[in-house]
Design an enzyme around this catalytic site. Structure first.
Site, PDB file in Angstrom:
ATOM      1  N   SER A  64       3.338  -1.824  10.464  1.00 23.53           N
ATOM      2  CA  SER A  64       4.560  -1.713  10.737  1.00 23.53           C
ATOM      3  C   SER A  64       5.487  -3.138  10.430  1.00 23.53           C
ATOM      4  O   SER A  64       6.325  -3.678  11.036  1.00 23.53           O
ATOM      5  CB  SER A  64       5.152  -1.481  12.424  1.00 23.53           C
ATOM      6  OG  SER A  64       4.615  -0.155  12.502  1.00 23.53           O
TER       7      SER A  64
ATOM      8  N   ASN B 150       0.961  -1.069  -0.025  1.00 21.74           N
ATOM      9  CA  ASN B 150       0.027  -0.024  -0.013  1.00 21.74           C
ATOM     10  C   ASN B 150       0.794   1.104  -0.068  1.00 21.74           C
ATOM     11  O   ASN B 150       1.453   1.726   0.885  1.00 21.74           O
ATOM     12  CB  ASN B 150      -0.864  -0.061   1.309  1.00 21.74           C
ATOM     13  CG  ASN B 150      -1.591   1.128   1.427  1.00 21.74           C
ATOM     14  OD1 ASN B 150      -1.822   1.883   0.534  1.00 21.74           O
ATOM     15  ND2 ASN B 150      -2.330   1.295   2.472  1.00 21.74           N
ATOM     16  N   TRP B 151       1.031   1.905  -1.360  1.00 27.70           N
ATOM     17  CA  TRP B 151       1.702   2.843  -1.220  1.00 27.70           C
ATOM     18  C   TRP B 151       1.662   4.458  -0.745  1.00 27.70           C
ATOM     19  O   TRP B 151       2.258   5.112  -0.597  1.00 27.70           O
ATOM     20  CB  TRP B 151       2.203   3.319  -2.685  1.00 27.70           C
ATOM     21  CG  TRP B 151       3.030   2.162  -3.383  1.00 27.70           C
ATOM     22  CD1 TRP B 151       3.331   0.699  -3.134  1.00 27.70           C
ATOM     23  CD2 TRP B 151       3.532   2.060  -4.776  1.00 27.70           C
ATOM     24  NE1 TRP B 151       4.049  -0.002  -4.007  1.00 27.70           N
ATOM     25  CE2 TRP B 151       4.141   0.928  -5.070  1.00 27.70           C
ATOM     26  CE3 TRP B 151       3.552   3.171  -6.037  1.00 27.70           C
ATOM     27  CZ2 TRP B 151       4.689   0.629  -6.219  1.00 27.70           C
ATOM     28  CZ3 TRP B 151       4.016   2.901  -7.068  1.00 27.70           C
ATOM     29  CH2 TRP B 151       5.002   1.658  -7.494  1.00 27.70           C
TER      30      TRP B 151
ATOM     31  N   GLU C  21      -5.605  -4.791  10.761  1.00 34.85           N
ATOM     32  CA  GLU C  21      -4.544  -3.626  10.819  1.00 34.85           C
ATOM     33  C   GLU C  21      -4.661  -3.066  12.264  1.00 34.85           C
ATOM     34  O   GLU C  21      -5.616  -1.863  12.198  1.00 34.85           O
ATOM     35  CB  GLU C  21      -4.391  -2.703   9.751  1.00 34.85           C
ATOM     36  CG  GLU C  21      -4.132  -3.379   8.437  1.00 34.85           C
ATOM     37  CD  GLU C  21      -3.436  -2.264   7.546  1.00 34.85           C
ATOM     38  OE1 GLU C  21      -2.353  -2.395   7.125  1.00 34.85           O
ATOM     39  OE2 GLU C  21      -4.272  -1.425   7.218  1.00 34.85           O
TER      40      GLU C  21
ATOM     41  N   GLY D 142       2.945  -1.079   4.436  1.00 36.79           N
ATOM     42  CA  GLY D 142       3.000   0.627   3.948  1.00 36.79           C
ATOM     43  C   GLY D 142       4.368   1.036   3.681  1.00 36.79           C
ATOM     44  O   GLY D 142       4.784   0.724   2.741  1.00 36.79           O
ATOM     45  N   GLY D 143       4.928   1.586   4.598  1.00 38.76           N
ATOM     46  CA  GLY D 143       6.294   2.115   4.492  1.00 38.76           C
ATOM     47  C   GLY D 143       7.205   1.159   3.739  1.00 38.76           C
ATOM     48  O   GLY D 143       8.215   1.642   3.124  1.00 38.76           O
TER      49      GLY D 143
ATOM     50  N   GLU E 108      -6.859   4.924   7.665  1.00 44.13           N
ATOM     51  CA  GLU E 108      -6.667   6.299   7.261  1.00 44.13           C
ATOM     52  C   GLU E 108      -7.649   6.951   6.553  1.00 44.13           C
ATOM     53  O   GLU E 108      -8.118   8.169   6.786  1.00 44.13           O
ATOM     54  CB  GLU E 108      -5.548   6.525   6.541  1.00 44.13           C
ATOM     55  CG  GLU E 108      -4.195   6.290   7.316  1.00 44.13           C
ATOM     56  CD  GLU E 108      -2.881   5.707   6.505  1.00 44.13           C
ATOM     57  OE1 GLU E 108      -2.820   5.630   5.357  1.00 44.13           O
ATOM     58  OE2 GLU E 108      -2.048   5.086   7.557  1.00 44.13           O
TER      59      GLU E 108
HETATM   60  P1  PGA Z   1       2.800   0.518   7.780  1.00 42.54           P
HETATM   61  O1  PGA Z   1       1.242   0.731   7.023  1.00 42.54           O
HETATM   62  O2  PGA Z   1       3.367  -0.873   7.071  1.00 42.54           O
HETATM   63  O3  PGA Z   1       3.575   1.736   7.115  1.00 42.54           O
HETATM   64  O4  PGA Z   1       2.632   0.418   9.283  1.00 42.54           O
HETATM   65  C1  PGA Z   1       0.515  -0.322   7.119  1.00 42.54           C
HETATM   66  C2  PGA Z   1      -0.756  -0.122   6.563  1.00 42.54           C
HETATM   67  O5  PGA Z   1      -1.249   0.912   6.749  1.00 42.54           O
HETATM   68  O6  PGA Z   1      -1.223  -0.697   5.482  1.00 42.54           O
END
Ligand code: PGA
Length: 255
Positions: free
Chosen positions: A216, A9-10, A169, A237-238, A99
Site C-alpha cells: 500500500s 509490480n503491475w 512486504e 503494486g496498485g 501472492e
Molecule cells: P500494493 O502491492 O502496493 O498494491 O499494496 C504491493 C505488492 O504486492 O508488491
C-alpha cells in the site's frame, strides 16, 4: 551509500496496448529522475508485455523486471518461463511474492531454487518476504521473516547475496490501503532482515543489501518510508498502474 530502488509490480494488469500507453505516459519523466543514478526504477509488467516495455525504455536508465520465473533451463514445463528467456529482455525478476506463495504453491524451497537460477543467468532477484496478519498479531513477525530470509539465501555465496534486493512486504498491508508505519517497517528491515544477513554473512553484507518496503505504498505515504534509514525504496503494486502516482513515488524515493 545504497541507491534506492523503486519497482512497479503491475501484477496481472495491462494488455500490451495498455502497457504501451502507461509507459509512454511516464517514461520521459521517470528517465529524467533516474538519469543521475540517484534512484533505480524498474517496471515489472506481465510476461507478455515485457518485450514491448523493454523496447519502449531501451536507451533510458529505466529497467525492466519479470514477476516470476522457473528454475529449469528448458523443456517440458508447460506454462513456465525460463531464466534464459527472460534475461534477453529483463534485468530483474521478482521472486516469492506473497501472492505466488499464497495462490501458486511457492515455497521457501522453490524461492531458493529460483534465486539461484536467476543469479546463474545474470538476472537480479527481488526477493519478497513478509508475515501475514495472524503471524503479526501473534508476535511472530521476526521469526517468520528471519526464516524466509534464511531459506531464500540458503547456500548462497556472499557476493551473490549482496546483489539481491529484498522486499519486505507485510501481507496484511498488500492491496489493503493499510500500509505499515515507516518506523515499524524500518525496524523489521533493520533488526530482522539486515540482522539475519549479518548472521549469515557479515555486517558489511547486511549493510550493502538493498531492502525495499512494499504494501500500500502510494503518492502520499511514500516519503514516510523513504525517510527511514534502513528502507531503500519500494515495491509498488496498485499505485504503479497510475503514471502520476508512480512518478510521485519515484520522486519521493530519489536520494
Ligand atoms: P500494493 O502491492 O502496493 O498494491 O499494496 C504491493 C505488492 O504486492 O508488491
Amino acid at each position: 551509500m545504497r541507491t534506492p530502488i523503486v519497482a512497479g509490480n503491475w501484477k496481472m494488469n495491462k494488455t500490451i496496448a495498455e502497457a504501451r500507453e502507461l509507459v509512454t505516459a511516464m517514461r520521459g519523466e521517470l528517465a529524467q529522475l533516474a538519469a543521475d543514478g540517484k534512484i533505480e526504477i524498474v517496471l515489472c509488467p506481465p510476461f507478455i508485455a515485457i518485450p514491448e516495455v523493454a523496447a519502449l525504455v531501451k536507451g533510458t536508465p529505466l529497467r525492466v523486471g519479470a514477476q516470476n520465473l522457473f528454475w529449469e533451463a528448458k523443456g517440458a514445463f508447460t506454462g513456465e518461463i525460463a531464466p534464459a528467456m527472460l534475461n534477453q529482455v529483463c534485468d530483474y525478476v521478482i521472486i516469492g511474492h506473497s501472492e505466488r506463495r499464497q495462490y501458486f504453491g511457492e515455497t521457501d524451497e522453490s524461492v531458493n531454487k529460483k534465486v539461484r537460477a536467476a543469479l546463474a543467468h545474470h538476472l537480479k532477484p527481488i526477493v519478497c518476504v513478509g508475515e501475514n496478519l495472524a503471524q503479526n498479531e501473534a508476535g511472530q513477525t521476526q521469526a517468520v521473516v528471519g526464516a524466509q530470509v534464511r531459506a531464500a539465501f540458503k547456500d548462497l555465496a556472499r557476493d551473490d547475496a549482496r546483489g539481491i534486493v529484498i522486499a519486505y512486504e507485510p501481507i496484511w498491508a498488500i492491496g489493503t490501503g493499510k500500509a505499515a508505519s515507516g518506523a515499524g517497517a524500518n525496524s523489521i528491515i533493520g533488526l530482522t532482515i539486515r540482522g539475519t544477513l549479518a548472521e549469515l554473512y557479515d555486517e558489511a553484507t547486511a549493510q550493502a543489501a538493498r531492502v525495499q518496503y512494499g504494501g500500500s505504498v502510494n503518492a502520499k505515504n511514500g516519503a514516510e518510508f523513504f525517510a527511514q534509514p534502513d528502507i531503500d525504496g519500494a515495491l509498488v503494486g496498485g499505485a504503479s498502474l497510475v503514471a502520476a502516482d508512480f512518478l510521485a513515488i519515484c520522486k519521493a524515493a530519489r536520494a
